[in-house]
Design a protein around this motif. Structure first.
Motif, PDB file in Angstrom:
ATOM      1  N   GLY A  56       0.772  -1.221   0.000  1.00 34.92           N
ATOM      2  CA  GLY A  56       0.000   0.000   0.000  1.00 34.92           C
ATOM      3  C   GLY A  56       0.802   1.269   0.000  1.00 34.92           C
ATOM      4  O   GLY A  56       0.247   2.333   0.176  1.00 34.92           O
ATOM      5  N   THR A  57       2.127   1.206  -0.199  1.00 36.16           N
ATOM      6  CA  THR A  57       2.925   2.429  -0.209  1.00 36.16           C
ATOM      7  C   THR A  57       3.619   2.594  -1.540  1.00 36.16           C
ATOM      8  O   THR A  57       4.043   1.635  -2.157  1.00 36.16           O
ATOM      9  N   ALA A  58       3.765   3.839  -1.970  1.00 32.40           N
ATOM     10  CA  ALA A  58       4.436   4.111  -3.230  1.00 32.40           C
ATOM     11  C   ALA A  58       5.931   4.036  -3.047  1.00 32.40           C
ATOM     12  O   ALA A  58       6.457   4.397  -2.011  1.00 32.40           O
ATOM     13  N   GLN A  59       6.628   3.584  -4.070  1.00 31.67           N
ATOM     14  CA  GLN A  59       8.064   3.443  -3.980  1.00 31.67           C
ATOM     15  C   GLN A  59       8.779   4.577  -4.701  1.00 31.67           C
ATOM     16  O   GLN A  59       8.324   5.055  -5.734  1.00 31.67           O
ATOM     17  N   PRO A  60       9.936   5.008  -4.201  1.00 34.43           N
ATOM     18  CA  PRO A  60      10.643   6.149  -4.791  1.00 34.43           C
ATOM     19  C   PRO A  60      11.525   5.747  -5.945  1.00 34.43           C
ATOM     20  O   PRO A  60      11.906   4.600  -6.084  1.00 34.43           O
ATOM     21  N   ASP A  61      11.818   6.731  -6.805  1.00 29.38           N
ATOM     22  CA  ASP A  61      12.902   6.520  -7.754  1.00 29.38           C
ATOM     23  C   ASP A  61      14.190   6.435  -6.968  1.00 29.38           C
ATOM     24  O   ASP A  61      14.349   7.045  -5.928  1.00 29.38           O
ATOM     25  N   ALA A  62      15.161   5.679  -7.468  1.00 24.66           N
ATOM     26  CA  ALA A  62      16.394   5.491  -6.731  1.00 24.66           C
ATOM     27  C   ALA A  62      17.369   6.636  -6.985  1.00 24.66           C
ATOM     28  O   ALA A  62      17.288   7.325  -7.990  1.00 24.66           O
ATOM     29  N   PRO A  63      18.328   6.856  -6.078  1.00 21.16           N
ATOM     30  CA  PRO A  63      19.307   7.918  -6.268  1.00 21.16           C
ATOM     31  C   PRO A  63      20.289   7.599  -7.367  1.00 21.16           C
ATOM     32  O   PRO A  63      20.441   6.455  -7.755  1.00 21.16           O
ATOM     33  N   LYS A  64      20.951   8.602  -7.850  1.00 25.55           N
ATOM     34  CA  LYS A  64      21.926   8.431  -8.915  1.00 25.55           C
ATOM     35  C   LYS A  64      23.129   7.640  -8.417  1.00 25.55           C
ATOM     36  O   LYS A  64      23.662   7.895  -7.358  1.00 25.55           O
ATOM     37  N   ALA A  65      23.536   6.639  -9.217  1.00 28.32           N
ATOM     38  CA  ALA A  65      24.699   5.847  -8.837  1.00 28.32           C
ATOM     39  C   ALA A  65      25.917   6.748  -8.742  1.00 28.32           C
ATOM     40  O   ALA A  65      26.140   7.616  -9.578  1.00 28.32           O
ATOM     41  N   GLY A  66      26.726   6.533  -7.729  1.00 27.83           N
ATOM     42  CA  GLY A  66      27.926   7.323  -7.562  1.00 27.83           C
ATOM     43  C   GLY A  66      27.765   8.503  -6.632  1.00 27.83           C
ATOM     44  O   GLY A  66      28.695   9.257  -6.420  1.00 27.83           O
ATOM     45  N   THR A  67      26.524   8.680  -6.067  1.00 27.93           N
ATOM     46  CA  THR A  67      26.318   9.768  -5.119  1.00 27.93           C
ATOM     47  C   THR A  67      25.791   9.203  -3.809  1.00 27.93           C
ATOM     48  O   THR A  67      25.145   8.176  -3.795  1.00 27.93           O
ATOM     49  N   PRO A  68      26.036   9.879  -2.685  1.00 27.84           N
ATOM     50  CA  PRO A  68      25.602   9.375  -1.383  1.00 27.84           C
ATOM     51  C   PRO A  68      24.219   9.851  -0.976  1.00 27.84           C
ATOM     52  O   PRO A  68      23.866   9.769   0.181  1.00 27.84           O
ATOM     53  N   ASP A  69      23.424  10.386  -1.928  1.00 24.36           N
ATOM     54  CA  ASP A  69      22.119  10.929  -1.579  1.00 24.36           C
ATOM     55  C   ASP A  69      21.247   9.874  -0.905  1.00 24.36           C
ATOM     56  O   ASP A  69      21.185   8.738  -1.336  1.00 24.36           O
ATOM     57  N   THR A  70      20.536  10.281   0.149  1.00 22.89           N
ATOM     58  CA  THR A  70      19.666   9.368   0.875  1.00 22.89           C
ATOM     59  C   THR A  70      18.309   9.270   0.188  1.00 22.89           C
ATOM     60  O   THR A  70      17.735  10.264  -0.215  1.00 22.89           O
ATOM     61  N   GLN A  71      17.800   8.049   0.062  1.00 21.81           N
ATOM     62  CA  GLN A  71      16.518   7.790  -0.565  1.00 21.81           C
ATOM     63  C   GLN A  71      15.658   6.997   0.407  1.00 21.81           C
ATOM     64  O   GLN A  71      16.114   6.034   0.995  1.00 21.81           O
ATOM     65  N   PRO A 153      20.161   2.446  -5.829  1.00 26.99           N
ATOM     66  CA  PRO A 153      19.950   3.100  -7.125  1.00 26.99           C
ATOM     67  C   PRO A 153      19.411   2.126  -8.177  1.00 26.99           C
ATOM     68  O   PRO A 153      19.810   0.964  -8.220  1.00 26.99           O
ATOM     69  N   ILE A 154      18.505   2.619  -9.014  1.00 28.13           N
ATOM     70  CA  ILE A 154      17.941   1.833 -10.122  1.00 28.13           C
ATOM     71  C   ILE A 154      18.507   2.365 -11.425  1.00 28.13           C
ATOM     72  O   ILE A 154      18.541   3.574 -11.659  1.00 28.13           O
ATOM     73  N   LEU A 155      18.952   1.454 -12.279  1.00 27.64           N
ATOM     74  CA  LEU A 155      19.547   1.839 -13.557  1.00 27.64           C
ATOM     75  C   LEU A 155      18.450   2.129 -14.574  1.00 27.64           C
ATOM     76  O   LEU A 155      17.829   1.225 -15.120  1.00 27.64           O
ATOM     77  N   ASP A 156      18.233   3.409 -14.853  1.00 29.22           N
ATOM     78  CA  ASP A 156      17.162   3.799 -15.770  1.00 29.22           C
ATOM     79  C   ASP A 156      17.405   3.289 -17.184  1.00 29.22           C
ATOM     80  O   ASP A 156      16.461   3.002 -17.923  1.00 29.22           O
ATOM     81  N   ASP A 157      18.679   3.175 -17.574  1.00 28.42           N
ATOM     82  CA  ASP A 157      19.003   2.708 -18.924  1.00 28.42           C
ATOM     83  C   ASP A 157      18.604   1.261 -19.166  1.00 28.42           C
ATOM     84  O   ASP A 157      18.619   0.793 -20.305  1.00 28.42           O
ATOM     85  N   SER A 158      18.248   0.537 -18.106  1.00 23.32           N
ATOM     86  CA  SER A 158      17.887  -0.872 -18.267  1.00 23.32           C
ATOM     87  C   SER A 158      16.394  -1.073 -18.471  1.00 23.32           C
ATOM     88  O   SER A 158      15.925  -2.214 -18.537  1.00 23.32           O
ATOM     89  N   LYS A 159      15.607   0.001 -18.561  1.00 26.79           N
ATOM     90  CA  LYS A 159      14.161  -0.119 -18.716  1.00 26.79           C
ATOM     91  C   LYS A 159      13.825  -0.905 -19.986  1.00 26.79           C
ATOM     92  O   LYS A 159      14.260  -0.558 -21.078  1.00 26.79           O
ATOM     93  N   PRO A 160      13.043  -1.981 -19.892  1.00 27.13           N
ATOM     94  CA  PRO A 160      12.724  -2.801 -21.069  1.00 27.13           C
ATOM     95  C   PRO A 160      11.659  -2.138 -21.932  1.00 27.13           C
ATOM     96  O   PRO A 160      11.024  -1.156 -21.528  1.00 27.13           O
ATOM     97  N   GLN A 161      11.431  -2.701 -23.107  1.00 21.42           N
ATOM     98  CA  GLN A 161      10.429  -2.159 -24.012  1.00 21.42           C
ATOM     99  C   GLN A 161       9.017  -2.419 -23.517  1.00 21.42           C
ATOM    100  O   GLN A 161       8.085  -1.707 -23.878  1.00 21.42           O
ATOM    101  N   ALA A 162       8.842  -3.448 -22.714  1.00 25.56           N
ATOM    102  CA  ALA A 162       7.520  -3.776 -22.187  1.00 25.56           C
ATOM    103  C   ALA A 162       7.670  -4.455 -20.843  1.00 25.56           C
ATOM    104  O   ALA A 162       8.705  -5.043 -20.536  1.00 25.56           O
ATOM    105  N   VAL A 163       6.643  -4.361 -20.027  1.00 22.28           N
ATOM    106  CA  VAL A 163       6.636  -5.024 -18.732  1.00 22.28           C
ATOM    107  C   VAL A 163       6.701  -6.537 -18.931  1.00 22.28           C
ATOM    108  O   VAL A 163       6.083  -7.087 -19.840  1.00 22.28           O
TER     109      VAL A 163
END
Length: 237
Positions: A56-71, A153-163
């Motif tokens: 029941g909770t929304a999930q955040p986008d992940a922080p940029k790889a290589g940075t210490p930003d808290t998510q 962190p989530i790698l945005d470049d890995s997004k597939p063409q379809a679920v």
């Protein structure tokens, strides 16, 4: 290791405890354009799940790889967004109308983590549909090493063409890079990882806690890929 493009968002740390105690949202949303999943499993040592409720909770986008930003995991009803306000989630590429397909969750699926020989400093996540109907592996797994508030962190470049949609018994995969560029951060040993799975609206549908392979360490600068239909795509980044 090459630098990869990932998205960043800063969210309040105080929302984590409340987010993990919420119950499941009602109803499943309509699924996006789908892609059949493969069934080949890697040859590797793996560990199984212990599921805990975080629905029941929304999930955040992940922080940029290589940075210490808290998510952090946001509060109920809030999607990923820089200001924490309700933000309509992204839709996958080539979205098409399709019959409603429930999300793959710890209740209808089994998640495991495996060590791999190549590429080095990587792990492989595998989710298997253990139910009697199809389920969809939406977006990417949201990871929390050793119960940390920050998600990996989530790698945005890995997004597939379809679920990736899984028939009963089929599998989907996600690759985990444990380290960023050499020498940036000292790797820290990790024993467990929480795997949060989401539905089409990026809402949490449960968290599975996995025991990591021996000697696993991460410097917080790696990434996890979106769910993929085959092992090769999951480990190519």
């Amino acid at each position: 290791m090459r630098t990869n493009r990932v998205r960043t968002t800063a969210l309040a740390a105080t929302a984590l405890v409340a987010a993990l105690s919420l119950t499941a949202c009602g109803g499943e949303d309509k699924a996006m354009g789908t892609k059949a999943a493969g069934s080949a499993a890697p040859t590797a040592t793996s560990t199984d799940t212990t599921a805990t409720a975080t629905e029941g909770t929304a999930q955040p986008d992940a922080p940029k790889a290589g940075t210490p930003d808290t998510q952090t995991v946001p509060a109920e009803g809030k999607h990923a967004g820089g200001n924490g306000e309700g933000k309509k989630p992204e839709t996958a590429p080539n979205e098409k109308a399709a019959p409603s397909i429930p999300a793959c969750t710890p209740k209808n699926s089994k998640v495991k983590v495996s060590s791999v020989s190549r590429p080095i400093n990587h792990l492989l996540l595998t989710v298997t549909n253990t139910g009697s109907t199809n389920c969809a592996a939406y977006y990417a797994p949201f990871l929390r090493f050793d119960g940390a508030q920050a998600v990996y962190p989530i790698l945005d470049d890995s997004k597939p063409q379809a679920v990736v949609t899984l028939s009963p018994g089929e599998e989907a995969y996600a690759g985990i890079a444990l380290l960023g560029e050499p020498g940036q951060n000292e790797p820290v040993p990790s024993d467990n990882v929480g795997v949060i799975m989401v539905d089409r609206n990026n809402q949490s549908k449960g968290e599975a806690t996995l025991k990591l392979p021996a000697d696993t360490a991460t410097d917080g600068l790696g990434f996890v890929t979106y769910w993929q239909s085959d092992v090769e795509n999951a480990l190519m980044f």
